[in-house]
Design a protein around this motif. Structure first.
Motif, PDB file in Angstrom:
ATOM      1  N   PRO A  57      -7.574  50.759 -23.532  1.00 42.06           N
ATOM      2  CA  PRO A  57      -7.494  50.200 -24.886  1.00 42.06           C
ATOM      3  C   PRO A  57      -6.578  51.045 -25.767  1.00 42.06           C
ATOM      4  O   PRO A  57      -6.633  52.274 -25.748  1.00 42.06           O
ATOM      5  N   VAL A  58      -5.720  50.363 -26.530  1.00 42.13           N
ATOM      6  CA  VAL A  58      -4.809  51.039 -27.454  1.00 42.13           C
ATOM      7  C   VAL A  58      -5.185  50.729 -28.894  1.00 42.13           C
ATOM      8  O   VAL A  58      -5.162  51.602 -29.751  1.00 42.13           O
ATOM      9  N   THR A  59      -5.500  49.467 -29.177  1.00 42.67           N
ATOM     10  CA  THR A  59      -6.064  49.065 -30.466  1.00 42.67           C
ATOM     11  C   THR A  59      -7.192  48.086 -30.179  1.00 42.67           C
ATOM     12  O   THR A  59      -7.470  47.752 -29.019  1.00 42.67           O
ATOM     13  N   ASP A  60      -7.844  47.597 -31.237  1.00 44.58           N
ATOM     14  CA  ASP A  60      -8.900  46.605 -31.048  1.00 44.58           C
ATOM     15  C   ASP A  60      -8.364  45.313 -30.440  1.00 44.58           C
ATOM     16  O   ASP A  60      -9.147  44.524 -29.896  1.00 44.58           O
ATOM     17  N   GLN A  61      -7.058  45.081 -30.555  1.00 43.93           N
ATOM     18  CA  GLN A  61      -6.471  43.838 -30.066  1.00 43.93           C
ATOM     19  C   GLN A  61      -5.640  44.004 -28.805  1.00 43.93           C
ATOM     20  O   GLN A  61      -5.213  43.004 -28.230  1.00 43.93           O
ATOM     21  N   ALA A  62      -5.388  45.224 -28.358  1.00 48.86           N
ATOM     22  CA  ALA A  62      -4.437  45.438 -27.270  1.00 48.86           C
ATOM     23  C   ALA A  62      -4.913  46.495 -26.297  1.00 48.86           C
ATOM     24  O   ALA A  62      -5.391  47.560 -26.687  1.00 48.86           O
ATOM     25  N   ALA A  63      -4.758  46.170 -24.996  1.00 47.30           N
ATOM     26  CA  ALA A  63      -5.007  47.122 -23.921  1.00 47.30           C
ATOM     27  C   ALA A  63      -3.854  47.021 -22.932  1.00 47.30           C
ATOM     28  O   ALA A  63      -3.182  45.993 -22.844  1.00 47.30           O
ATOM     29  N   VAL A  64      -3.627  48.092 -22.182  1.00 48.80           N
ATOM     30  CA  VAL A  64      -2.504  48.132 -21.255  1.00 48.80           C
ATOM     31  C   VAL A  64      -2.977  48.545 -19.878  1.00 48.80           C
ATOM     32  O   VAL A  64      -3.867  49.386 -19.731  1.00 48.80           O
ATOM     33  N   ILE A  65      -2.381  47.919 -18.856  1.00 50.42           N
ATOM     34  CA  ILE A  65      -2.559  48.320 -17.465  1.00 50.42           C
ATOM     35  C   ILE A  65      -1.176  48.653 -16.921  1.00 50.42           C
ATOM     36  O   ILE A  65      -0.254  47.827 -16.997  1.00 50.42           O
ATOM     37  N   VAL A  66      -1.001  49.846 -16.390  1.00 45.70           N
ATOM     38  CA  VAL A  66       0.297  50.298 -15.898  1.00 45.70           C
ATOM     39  C   VAL A  66       0.425  49.949 -14.418  1.00 45.70           C
ATOM     40  O   VAL A  66      -0.444  50.315 -13.611  1.00 45.70           O
ATOM     41  N   ALA A  67       1.487  49.247 -14.068  1.00 46.64           N
ATOM     42  CA  ALA A  67       1.733  48.886 -12.680  1.00 46.64           C
ATOM     43  C   ALA A  67       2.171  50.117 -11.879  1.00 46.64           C
ATOM     44  O   ALA A  67       2.832  51.010 -12.410  1.00 46.64           O
ATOM     45  N   PRO A  68       1.837  50.161 -10.585  1.00 48.78           N
ATOM     46  CA  PRO A  68       2.196  51.312  -9.759  1.00 48.78           C
ATOM     47  C   PRO A  68       3.620  51.214  -9.209  1.00 48.78           C
ATOM     48  O   PRO A  68       3.847  51.295  -7.995  1.00 48.78           O
ATOM     49  N   ASN A  69       4.589  51.029 -10.103  1.00 48.39           N
ATOM     50  CA  ASN A  69       5.993  50.908  -9.685  1.00 48.39           C
ATOM     51  C   ASN A  69       6.856  51.933 -10.406  1.00 48.39           C
ATOM     52  O   ASN A  69       7.913  51.616 -10.940  1.00 48.39           O
ATOM     53  N   SER A  70       6.382  53.171 -10.430  1.00 46.81           N
ATOM     54  CA  SER A  70       7.109  54.218 -11.140  1.00 46.81           C
ATOM     55  C   SER A  70       8.472  54.467 -10.510  1.00 46.81           C
ATOM     56  O   SER A  70       8.684  54.233  -9.315  1.00 46.81           O
ATOM     57  N   GLY A  71       9.410  54.936 -11.331  1.00 47.99           N
ATOM     58  CA  GLY A  71      10.755  55.232 -10.846  1.00 47.99           C
ATOM     59  C   GLY A  71      11.640  55.658 -11.994  1.00 47.99           C
ATOM     60  O   GLY A  71      11.222  55.650 -13.155  1.00 47.99           O
ATOM     61  N   PRO A  72      12.887  56.026 -11.689  1.00 50.22           N
ATOM     62  CA  PRO A  72      13.795  56.498 -12.743  1.00 50.22           C
ATOM     63  C   PRO A  72      14.006  55.486 -13.863  1.00 50.22           C
ATOM     64  O   PRO A  72      14.169  55.869 -15.023  1.00 50.22           O
ATOM     65  N   MET A  73      13.976  54.185 -13.531  1.00 48.31           N
ATOM     66  CA  MET A  73      14.223  53.162 -14.532  1.00 48.31           C
ATOM     67  C   MET A  73      12.940  52.602 -15.141  1.00 48.31           C
ATOM     68  O   MET A  73      12.967  52.029 -16.226  1.00 48.31           O
ATOM     69  N   THR A  74      11.821  52.744 -14.433  1.00 48.40           N
ATOM     70  CA  THR A  74      10.557  52.159 -14.890  1.00 48.40           C
ATOM     71  C   THR A  74       9.599  53.205 -15.456  1.00 48.40           C
ATOM     72  O   THR A  74       8.475  52.862 -15.836  1.00 48.40           O
ATOM     73  N   LEU A  75      10.027  54.472 -15.494  1.00 50.09           N
ATOM     74  CA  LEU A  75       9.180  55.573 -15.959  1.00 50.09           C
ATOM     75  C   LEU A  75       7.890  55.595 -15.128  1.00 50.09           C
ATOM     76  O   LEU A  75       7.964  55.549 -13.906  1.00 50.09           O
ATOM     77  N   GLU A  76       6.720  55.630 -15.773  1.00 47.07           N
ATOM     78  CA  GLU A  76       5.478  55.690 -15.003  1.00 47.07           C
ATOM     79  C   GLU A  76       5.136  54.353 -14.349  1.00 47.07           C
ATOM     80  O   GLU A  76       4.275  54.292 -13.471  1.00 47.07           O
ATOM     81  N   GLY A  77       5.795  53.293 -14.765  1.00 46.95           N
ATOM     82  CA  GLY A  77       5.543  51.958 -14.243  1.00 46.95           C
ATOM     83  C   GLY A  77       5.670  50.935 -15.362  1.00 46.95           C
ATOM     84  O   GLY A  77       5.805  51.282 -16.540  1.00 46.95           O
ATOM     85  N   THR A  78       5.640  49.668 -15.001  1.00 41.91           N
ATOM     86  CA  THR A  78       5.732  48.595 -15.988  1.00 41.91           C
ATOM     87  C   THR A  78       4.389  48.409 -16.684  1.00 41.91           C
ATOM     88  O   THR A  78       3.339  48.353 -16.030  1.00 41.91           O
TER      89      THR A  78
END
Length: 267
Positions: A15-36
């Motif tokens: 959870p980031v705010t009361d209205q938004a949460a994020v799930i990070v995809a396991p596709n890390s790389g130089p262009m995707t940082l930790e993932g999408t």
């Protein structure tokens, strides 16, 4: 209320705010940082969620998204790059949710998004904002009806570092205009980016991005003065981006080509 999970929290909704949460995809790389980042949006107490950017075609990521969201009412796409779109069909088929994007080829059972279109789903209001520059089809999504105004930026603004301009249809003039519109808005939006952690102030982030772009542009101008007007994008990268990891030089070439096109158009 937001939880205590830290970025990146793979396989679970942070959870980031009361209205938004994020799930990070396991596709890390130089262009995707930790993932999408796949974003789940919805008003507190609502059963359904709006999903923004399905991410890669990854079974575990899809399962985590569905488990966290419960019902998915609508799927939205910020731009065409495969790290944001490859999972469209997997999630659309499993959830039955329509998919909307600026480009028709990414839509499923729904019409393309319109620039400036107002949407309402999962108890929240979203506005589709054109954001060309990174790609021609890039959009942002503004959510203004919660305690904290949100701006989902796709790859227009990242949570760390800077973004590249696509070799096919990235455009520096468009990108500077997009950044200028964010700066001028001054609504204090929290940035929910396509990669990396959230940022507290969209206008401040856009100002830093614009300053970086203009600095790079001046470096390219200087490189052309030294190397000659016929210098290739690679020649310029090797001079201007000497402090950057060579693994990123291919991406840097895309941005340099966009800078050269920008300078030619204004010559």
């Amino acid at each position: 209320m937001p939880g205590t999970l830290a970025h990146p929290a793979y396989g679970q909704a942070r959870p980031v705010t009361d209205q938004a949460a994020v799930i990070v995809a396991p596709n890390s790389g130089p262009m995707t940082l930790e993932g999408t980042n796949t974003w789940l949006l919805g008003a507190p107490g609502q059963q359904g969620r709006v999903l923004v950017d399905p991410g890669p075609m990854d079974e575990q990521h899809a399962e985590a998204v569905i488990a966290a969201a419960g019902a998915i009412e609508l799927i939205l796409v910020t731009h065409r790059h495969i790290d944001h779109t490859a999972g469209i069909d997997m999630l659309a088929e499993r959830t039955g949710a329509p998919v909307r994007a600026l480009l028709p080829e990414h839509c499923r059972d729904a019409a393309p998004l319109g620039e400036g279109e107002a949407l309402r789903a999962s108890g929240i209001a979203l506005t589709v904002l054109p954001a060309p520059g990174h790609t021609a089809d890039s959009i942002m999504l503004a959510v203004a009806d919660g305690a904290v105004p949100l701006l989902l930026t796709g790859d227009t603004i990242l949570g760390r570092g800077t973004t590249v301009l696509d070799a096919t249809d990235g455009d520096l003039g468009d990108y500077l205009d997009t950044l200028g519109a964010i700066i001028d808005d001054r609504s204090g939006h929290l940035v929910l980016p396509g990669h990396g952690p959230e940022l507290p102030d969209a206008a401040a982030a856009a100002s830093a991005y614009k300053a970086h772009r203009l600095h790079r542009l001046e470096e390219v101008r200087e490189a052309l003065r030294v190397l000659g007007e016929d210098a290739s994008a690679r020649d310029i990268v090797e001079r201007v981006y000497v402090a950057v990891d060579p693994a990123l030089w291919g991406a840097a070439e895309s941005s340099v080509r966009a800078q050269l096109a920008y300078l030619r158009d204004r010559a």
